[in-house]
Design an enzyme around this catalytic site. Structure first.
Site, mmCIF file in Angstrom:
data_model
loop_
_atom_site.group_PDB
_atom_site.id
_atom_site.type_symbol
_atom_site.label_atom_id
_atom_site.label_comp_id
_atom_site.label_asym_id
_atom_site.label_seq_id
_atom_site.Cartn_x
_atom_site.Cartn_y
_atom_site.Cartn_z
ATOM 1 N N THR A 23 35.744 38.310 44.911
ATOM 2 C CA THR A 23 36.942 39.134 44.739
ATOM 3 C C THR A 23 37.880 38.545 43.690
ATOM 4 O O THR A 23 37.922 37.321 43.498
ATOM 5 C CB THR A 23 37.683 39.250 46.091
ATOM 6 O OG1 THR A 23 38.969 39.818 45.876
ATOM 7 C CG2 THR A 23 37.878 37.902 46.763
ATOM 8 N N ASP A 24 38.674 39.422 43.076
ATOM 9 C CA ASP A 24 39.684 38.932 42.116
ATOM 10 C C ASP A 24 40.775 38.125 42.823
ATOM 11 O O ASP A 24 41.535 37.398 42.172
ATOM 12 C CB ASP A 24 40.294 40.096 41.323
ATOM 13 C CG ASP A 24 41.031 41.126 42.176
ATOM 14 O OD1 ASP A 24 41.020 41.011 43.426
ATOM 15 O OD2 ASP A 24 41.620 42.059 41.591
ATOM 16 N N GLU A 25 40.841 38.246 44.168
ATOM 17 C CA GLU A 25 41.906 37.521 44.887
ATOM 18 C C GLU A 25 41.738 36.009 44.810
ATOM 19 O O GLU A 25 42.671 35.273 45.130
ATOM 20 C CB GLU A 25 41.960 37.967 46.359
ATOM 21 C CG GLU A 25 42.375 39.409 46.488
ATOM 22 C CD GLU A 25 42.869 39.797 47.869
ATOM 23 O OE1 GLU A 25 43.191 38.912 48.672
ATOM 24 O OE2 GLU A 25 42.938 41.006 48.124
ATOM 25 N N TYR B 83 42.075 34.817 53.830
ATOM 26 C CA TYR B 83 40.931 35.600 53.322
ATOM 27 C C TYR B 83 40.521 35.120 51.932
ATOM 28 O O TYR B 83 39.352 34.777 51.704
ATOM 29 C CB TYR B 83 41.292 37.096 53.273
ATOM 30 C CG TYR B 83 40.364 37.887 52.366
ATOM 31 C CD1 TYR B 83 39.040 38.135 52.735
ATOM 32 C CD2 TYR B 83 40.800 38.377 51.127
ATOM 33 C CE1 TYR B 83 38.174 38.835 51.892
ATOM 34 C CE2 TYR B 83 39.945 39.074 50.290
ATOM 35 C CZ TYR B 83 38.639 39.299 50.679
ATOM 36 O OH TYR B 83 37.782 39.979 49.838
HETATM 37 P P1 NAD Z 1 34.130 45.826 54.958
HETATM 38 O O1 NAD Z 1 35.042 45.061 55.836
HETATM 39 O O2 NAD Z 1 34.297 47.304 54.837
HETATM 40 O O3 NAD Z 1 32.620 45.579 55.394
HETATM 41 C C1 NAD Z 1 32.136 44.317 55.715
HETATM 42 C C2 NAD Z 1 30.764 44.495 56.390
HETATM 43 O O4 NAD Z 1 30.221 43.197 56.631
HETATM 44 C C3 NAD Z 1 30.822 45.207 57.736
HETATM 45 O O5 NAD Z 1 29.775 46.153 57.835
HETATM 46 C C4 NAD Z 1 30.635 44.094 58.760
HETATM 47 O O6 NAD Z 1 30.005 44.522 59.963
HETATM 48 C C5 NAD Z 1 29.750 43.131 57.964
HETATM 49 N N1 NAD Z 1 29.871 41.734 58.402
HETATM 50 C C6 NAD Z 1 31.001 41.006 58.549
HETATM 51 N N2 NAD Z 1 30.707 39.747 58.945
HETATM 52 C C7 NAD Z 1 29.352 39.685 59.032
HETATM 53 C C8 NAD Z 1 28.426 38.666 59.379
HETATM 54 N N3 NAD Z 1 28.849 37.448 59.730
HETATM 55 N N4 NAD Z 1 27.104 38.946 59.341
HETATM 56 C C9 NAD Z 1 26.660 40.178 59.002
HETATM 57 N N5 NAD Z 1 27.490 41.195 58.681
HETATM 58 C C10 NAD Z 1 28.817 40.955 58.696
HETATM 59 O O7 NAD Z 1 34.225 45.111 53.547
HETATM 60 P P2 NAD Z 1 34.203 45.729 52.057
HETATM 61 O O8 NAD Z 1 35.544 46.172 51.701
HETATM 62 O O9 NAD Z 1 33.061 46.647 51.961
HETATM 63 O O10 NAD Z 1 33.909 44.390 51.232
HETATM 64 C C11 NAD Z 1 32.556 43.958 51.038
HETATM 65 C C12 NAD Z 1 32.565 42.699 50.214
HETATM 66 O O11 NAD Z 1 33.189 42.934 48.961
HETATM 67 C C13 NAD Z 1 33.337 41.543 50.854
HETATM 68 O O12 NAD Z 1 32.625 40.361 50.616
HETATM 69 C C14 NAD Z 1 34.672 41.537 50.108
HETATM 70 O O13 NAD Z 1 35.194 40.237 50.072
HETATM 71 C C15 NAD Z 1 34.243 42.011 48.734
HETATM 72 N N6 NAD Z 1 35.254 42.739 47.958
HETATM 73 C C16 NAD Z 1 35.907 43.809 48.486
HETATM 74 C C17 NAD Z 1 36.790 44.535 47.684
HETATM 75 C C18 NAD Z 1 37.515 45.747 48.226
HETATM 76 O O14 NAD Z 1 38.372 46.300 47.533
HETATM 77 N N7 NAD Z 1 37.225 46.220 49.424
HETATM 78 C C19 NAD Z 1 37.018 44.156 46.370
HETATM 79 C C20 NAD Z 1 36.342 43.026 45.863
HETATM 80 C C21 NAD Z 1 35.452 42.342 46.671
HETATM 81 O O1 DAU Z 2 41.494 42.757 45.149
HETATM 82 C C1 DAU Z 2 40.339 42.862 45.922
HETATM 83 C C2 DAU Z 2 40.701 42.882 47.391
HETATM 84 O O2 DAU Z 2 41.299 44.146 47.640
HETATM 85 C C3 DAU Z 2 39.504 42.651 48.300
HETATM 86 O O3 DAU Z 2 39.007 41.356 48.076
HETATM 87 C C4 DAU Z 2 39.903 42.825 49.770
HETATM 88 O O4 DAU Z 2 38.765 42.715 50.591
HETATM 89 C C5 DAU Z 2 40.513 44.198 49.940
HETATM 90 O O5 DAU Z 2 40.945 44.364 51.278
HETATM 91 C C6 DAU Z 2 41.684 44.382 48.982
HETATM 92 O O6 DAU Z 2 42.789 43.518 49.341
HETATM 93 P P1 DAU Z 2 44.314 44.023 49.286
HETATM 94 O O7 DAU Z 2 45.117 43.185 50.180
HETATM 95 O O8 DAU Z 2 44.765 44.192 47.880
HETATM 96 O O9 DAU Z 2 44.092 45.521 49.883
HETATM 97 P P2 DAU Z 2 44.900 46.362 50.987
HETATM 98 O O10 DAU Z 2 44.318 47.741 50.956
HETATM 99 O O11 DAU Z 2 44.991 45.677 52.284
HETATM 100 O O12 DAU Z 2 46.353 46.427 50.368
HETATM 101 C C7 DAU Z 2 46.583 46.935 49.070
HETATM 102 C C8 DAU Z 2 48.075 46.818 48.791
HETATM 103 O O13 DAU Z 2 48.788 47.729 49.640
HETATM 104 C C9 DAU Z 2 48.650 45.442 49.080
HETATM 105 O O14 DAU Z 2 49.658 45.160 48.122
HETATM 106 C C10 DAU Z 2 49.283 45.588 50.463
HETATM 107 C C11 DAU Z 2 49.721 47.032 50.470
HETATM 108 N N1 DAU Z 2 49.728 47.714 51.788
HETATM 109 C C12 DAU Z 2 48.584 47.672 52.540
HETATM 110 C C13 DAU Z 2 48.531 48.295 53.757
HETATM 111 C C14 DAU Z 2 47.278 48.233 54.605
HETATM 112 C C15 DAU Z 2 50.838 48.416 52.217
HETATM 113 O O15 DAU Z 2 51.863 48.484 51.516
HETATM 114 N N2 DAU Z 2 50.786 49.039 53.429
HETATM 115 C C16 DAU Z 2 49.685 48.989 54.229
HETATM 116 O O16 DAU Z 2 49.729 49.582 55.345
#
Ligand code: NAD
Ligand code: DAU
Length: 336
Positions: free
Chosen positions: A125-127, A153
């Site tokens: 992730t970019d985080e 995280y």
């Molecule tokens: P999500 O929370 O929607 O899904 C995670 C999945 O992983 C779920 O199906 C869960 O059951 C499974 N899981 C969790 N722990 C596990 C374990 N120990 N063994 C097997 N399965 C397990 O997550 P997402 O948003 O789809 O993110 C997927 C990946 O991408 C993560 O690694 C996250 O860090 C990365 N990522 C997410 C974003 C985003 O915007 N959502 C952006 C950049 C990177």
């Molecule tokens: O940048 C990549 C990341 O993006 C991934 O690595 C993470 O898995 C993914 O969850 C996401 O993280 P963020 O914290 O950026 O996403 P989130 O949707 O939780 O929040 C986006 C922004 O919105 C953040 O600034 C917090 C804000 N927010 C979020 C929620 C849930 C609100 O203002 N209100 C809310 O209820």
């Protein structure tokens, strides 16, 4: 080719499984997922009978189960999406993030060494780069930006990245890492900003924005993330990190106002800020563009319309979630 996709019952992993099955009719895709609260079999319903797809319920940190899977299937490529992914939950309960995101990654890589794979890909992730100031729009994260995390995280994801790089340097494991910005699209669990706001607007519930809503995220349509990973696992250079992002910066307030406009209703409320809230993320994806020819294809205005339509057309998918354990989470997070 046999590809193991971990976390394939989650948001991005689920989209990736669909993407790969559609694109490669001669690949076998094996999904390994523990089905935590974020994993959802409804995301995979329409492919469960596909002869090229297999689902295995299991935890990536369960060494015996992972080794048995590798022994049976002899996969070529591993794409590791499995992780605890929500920043707010990591603030409440960091420990599970360390187990799943760090230990789980190391177990998977041990199996890759023991059974031999051609590629281990870590979805990061970019985080891991921390955040950027609002008053310096010229600054973007590159692959050279130092790791500087904020939340439990992002720290767990950064730790995993370091271990992946160590396995490459120490044991010669053929790894790649991608660091992507915020995704949005179908099958997104409604604890995250965009799906939470869509679902609440549809259900006439308030739209809770943390702090002032000025925080900026760089939004990417999930299918563009899938196409980038597809390119990296096939053509990316071993040992390299690739940033993925859409040059699509929006404040949270702008995103929520767009959703309200599209749905035609929705009432914003400003709530207590997230602890350690990162101000701005912005990705420079020049490297993946120059090396692999990747570019995003879905503009935010188009992607958000498609996403809202998906949530309107697929109510049972998210109603099953919000009518379950999610209610306790929501009450704890937003009850006040
Ligand atoms: P999500 O929370 O929607 O899904 C995670 C999945 O992983 C779920 O199906 C869960 O059951 C499974 N899981 C969790 N722990 C596990 C374990 N120990 N063994 C097997 N399965 C397990 O997550 P997402 O948003 O789809 O993110 C997927 C990946 O991408 C993560 O690694 C996250 O860090 C990365 N990522 C997410 C974003 C985003 O915007 N959502 C952006 C950049 C990177
Ligand atoms: O940048 C990549 C990341 O993006 C991934 O690595 C993470 O898995 C993914 O969850 C996401 O993280 P963020 O914290 O950026 O996403 P989130 O949707 O939780 O929040 C986006 C922004 O919105 C953040 O600034 C917090 C804000 N927010 C979020 C929620 C849930 C609100 O203002 N209100 C809310 O209820």
């Amino acid at each position: 080719m046999k590809v193991v996709v971990t976390g394939g019952a989650g948001f991005i992993g689920g989209n990736f499984v669909h993407y790969m099955l559609n694109k490669y009719s001669d690949y076998k895709i094996i999904c390994l997922d523990a089905l935590t609260y974020a994993g959802n079999m409804d995301t995979l319903t329409n492919i469960m009978n596909n002869k090229n797809f297999k689902f295995i319920k299991g935890d990536i940190s369960d060494r015996k189960l992972v080794y048995n899977l590798f022994e049976d299937e002899k996969p070529d490529i591993i794409v590791n999406f499995a992780a605890e992914s929500h920043v707010d939950r990591s603030i409440e309960n960091p420990e599970i993030f360390l187990k799943n995101n760090i230990i789980g990654t190391s177990v998977l890589m041990d199996a890759c060494i023991k059974y031999g794979v051609t590629r281990y890909h870590q979805v990061s992730t970019d985080e891991v780069y921390g955040d950027l100031p609002l008053n310096r729009p010229d600054l973007l994260f590159t692959e050279e930006t130092p790791i500087r995390t904020s939340s439990p995280y992002s720290s767990s994801k950064a730790s995993a990245d370091l271990i992946v790089q160590a396995y490459h340097k120490t044991y010669g494991l053929p790894v790649t890492i991608s660091r992507c910005s915020n995704n949005y699209g179908p099958y997104h669990f409604p604890e995250k900003l965009i799906p939470l706001m869509i679902v609440n607007a549809i259900n006439d519930k308030p739209l809770p924005i943390y702090g002032t809503g000025e925080n900026v995220r760089d939004w990417l349509y999930v299918k563009d993330h899938c196409s980038a990973i597809d390119l990296i696992i096939h053509n990316g250079r071993v040992g390299e990190v690739y940033n993925i992002g859409g040059h699509n910066e929006r404040t949270n307030l702008q995103v929520v106002e767009t959703i309200i406009k599209e749905i035609g209703k929705g009432k914003i409320i400003f709530v207590e800020d997230r602890k350690g809230h990162d101000m701005r993320y912005a990705i420079d994806s020049t490297k993946i563009h120059n090396e692999l020819g990747w570019l995003p294809t879905t503009a935010f205005d188009e992607g958000i319309k498609k996403t809202i339509k998906w949530y309107i057309d697929n109510k049972p998918w998210w109603e099953n979630i919000i009518n379950g354990e999610y209610q306790n989470y929501y009450e704890k997070m937003y009850g006040k």
